[in-house]
Write a protein that holds these residues in place. Structure first.
Motif, PDB file in Angstrom:
ATOM      1  N   VAL A   1      11.209  -7.822   6.453  1.00  0.00           N
ATOM      2  CA  VAL A   1      10.645  -7.773   5.107  1.00  0.00           C
ATOM      3  C   VAL A   1      11.163  -9.005   4.369  1.00  0.00           C
ATOM      4  O   VAL A   1      12.366  -9.148   4.166  1.00  0.00           O
ATOM      5  N   SER A   2      10.239  -9.903   3.993  1.00  0.00           N
ATOM      6  CA  SER A   2      10.660 -11.188   3.462  1.00  0.00           C
ATOM      7  C   SER A   2       9.586 -11.778   2.552  1.00  0.00           C
ATOM      8  O   SER A   2       8.393 -11.486   2.700  1.00  0.00           O
ATOM      9  N   GLU A   3      10.023 -12.621   1.627  1.00  0.00           N
ATOM     10  CA  GLU A   3       9.076 -13.328   0.767  1.00  0.00           C
ATOM     11  C   GLU A   3       8.462 -14.525   1.487  1.00  0.00           C
ATOM     12  O   GLU A   3       7.306 -14.867   1.237  1.00  0.00           O
ATOM     13  N   LYS A   4       9.229 -15.175   2.372  1.00  0.00           N
ATOM     14  CA  LYS A   4       8.763 -16.444   2.943  1.00  0.00           C
ATOM     15  C   LYS A   4       8.693 -16.485   4.463  1.00  0.00           C
ATOM     16  O   LYS A   4       8.008 -17.352   5.020  1.00  0.00           O
ATOM     17  N   ASN A   5       9.386 -15.595   5.151  1.00  0.00           N
ATOM     18  CA  ASN A   5       9.444 -15.665   6.613  1.00  0.00           C
ATOM     19  C   ASN A   5       8.677 -14.511   7.261  1.00  0.00           C
ATOM     20  O   ASN A   5       8.536 -13.440   6.670  1.00  0.00           O
ATOM     21  N   THR A   6       8.231 -14.741   8.482  1.00  0.00           N
ATOM     22  CA  THR A   6       7.529 -13.696   9.232  1.00  0.00           C
ATOM     23  C   THR A   6       7.958 -13.731  10.693  1.00  0.00           C
ATOM     24  O   THR A   6       8.369 -14.777  11.206  1.00  0.00           O
ATOM     25  N   LEU A   7       7.833 -12.601  11.346  1.00  0.00           N
ATOM     26  CA  LEU A   7       8.014 -12.515  12.796  1.00  0.00           C
ATOM     27  C   LEU A   7       6.648 -12.595  13.467  1.00  0.00           C
ATOM     28  O   LEU A   7       5.616 -12.342  12.834  1.00  0.00           O
ATOM     29  N   PRO A   8       6.609 -12.925  14.751  1.00  0.00           N
ATOM     30  CA  PRO A   8       5.326 -12.987  15.460  1.00  0.00           C
ATOM     31  C   PRO A   8       4.634 -11.631  15.490  1.00  0.00           C
ATOM     32  O   PRO A   8       5.282 -10.581  15.462  1.00  0.00           O
ATOM     33  N   GLY A   9       3.313 -11.667  15.540  1.00  0.00           N
ATOM     34  CA  GLY A   9       2.550 -10.438  15.698  1.00  0.00           C
ATOM     35  C   GLY A   9       2.038  -9.883  14.382  1.00  0.00           C
ATOM     36  O   GLY A   9       1.554 -10.613  13.521  1.00  0.00           O
ATOM     37  N   TRP A  10       2.188  -8.586  14.226  1.00  0.00           N
ATOM     38  CA  TRP A  10       1.633  -7.856  13.078  1.00  0.00           C
ATOM     39  C   TRP A  10       2.223  -8.331  11.758  1.00  0.00           C
ATOM     40  O   TRP A  10       3.415  -8.658  11.682  1.00  0.00           O
ATOM     41  N   GLN A  11       1.386  -8.338  10.717  1.00  0.00           N
ATOM     42  CA  GLN A  11       1.838  -8.679   9.369  1.00  0.00           C
ATOM     43  C   GLN A  11       1.071  -7.845   8.342  1.00  0.00           C
ATOM     44  O   GLN A  11      -0.115  -7.540   8.528  1.00  0.00           O
ATOM     45  N   TRP A  12       1.757  -7.499   7.258  1.00  0.00           N
ATOM     46  CA  TRP A  12       1.114  -6.817   6.118  1.00  0.00           C
ATOM     47  C   TRP A  12       1.828  -7.255   4.852  1.00  0.00           C
ATOM     48  O   TRP A  12       3.062  -7.201   4.785  1.00  0.00           O
ATOM     49  N   SER A  13       1.067  -7.705   3.874  1.00  0.00           N
ATOM     50  CA  SER A  13       1.655  -8.214   2.633  1.00  0.00           C
ATOM     51  C   SER A  13       1.312  -7.324   1.454  1.00  0.00           C
ATOM     52  O   SER A  13       0.185  -6.812   1.334  1.00  0.00           O
ATOM     53  N   HIS A  14       2.303  -7.165   0.570  1.00  0.00           N
ATOM     54  CA  HIS A  14       2.115  -6.371  -0.649  1.00  0.00           C
ATOM     55  C   HIS A  14       3.158  -6.791  -1.674  1.00  0.00           C
ATOM     56  O   HIS A  14       4.346  -6.909  -1.346  1.00  0.00           O
ATOM     57  N   ALA A  15       2.718  -7.021  -2.899  1.00  0.00           N
ATOM     58  CA  ALA A  15       3.606  -7.318  -4.029  1.00  0.00           C
ATOM     59  C   ALA A  15       4.554  -8.476  -3.744  1.00  0.00           C
ATOM     60  O   ALA A  15       5.739  -8.424  -4.081  1.00  0.00           O
TER      61      ALA A  15
END
Length: 200
Positions: free
Chosen positions: A120-134
């Motif tokens: 859970v991050s404002e700027k970073n992501t892990l590979p694969g699935w993603q979902w953004s909110h707020a």
């Protein structure tokens, strides 16, 4: 998971006594009571890091076999955290389902102690699935985390629809946590009920 499972961040809050827990319930019975209403729990890092061997046995006795624990990691995954989480995983076995890492650091692994990681991050992501909110993105292993819960049923419905529609093909459900120490359990119950009404 075959269905959406809504849960809370922690279970030991004074404000829940009388509002969710019965007034006279012993503190050691609270997890048992919680697990009868919800099937998933996100355990705060400050709590699981302090668990002793005896507490691990008592906690496991408080839940049924199909209950799922997720563990918060705040920031980096240090050696003391790794040692303690390994101890918890060995004790809890199949009841441990994942790790939720809340961090803005660049280096976050896709698993810790053999458990899938949701970042859970404002700027970073892990590979694969993603979902953004707020302004935050959950990525990696599918698991939803929000820090505030709207009180409006239409907005709660839209929130759950957005999350469920983001899941990869073949994934029918996942855990969804409200990460708030000031959580209104009536609103969490409403969210859970809406999810069930939607067929999730």
């Amino acid at each position: 998971m075959e269905n959406l499972q809504v849960g809370a961040y922690g279970w030991q809050y004074a404000s829940w006594v009388g509002a969710f827990y019965p007034e006279d319930i012993p503190k050691e019975w609270q997890l048992d009571f919680y697990s009868n209403a919800y099937r998933v729990l996100l355990v705060p890092e400050s709590i699981w890091l302090q668990w002793s061997e005896g507490e691990l046995e008592e906690l496991l006795d408080s839940v049924e076999e199909d209950f799922s624990f997720f563990f918060e990691v705040d920031g980096s995954f240090s050696e003391p955290k790794r040692v303690q989480l390994n101890r918890v995983v060995e004790a809890f076995g199949g009841c441990v389902k994942g790790v939720v890492v809340i961090s803005e650091q660049d280096e976050v692994a896709v698993e810790y102690c053999g458990l899938p990681v949701t970042l859970v991050s404002e700027k970073n992501t892990l590979p694969g699935w993603q979902w953004s909110h707020a302004g935050l993105t959950c990525s990696g292993a599918p698991c939803g985390v929000v820090f505030e819960l709207t009180t409006q049923p239409k907005e709660q419905t839209a929130l759950l629809k957005s999350f469920m529609q983001s899941l990869p093909d073949g994934v029918e459900g996942a855990a969804f946590f409200v990460h708030s120490q000031a959580l209104d359990m009536a609103q969490l119950y409403n969210l859970k009920t809406i999810g069930e009404f939607l067929g999730y």
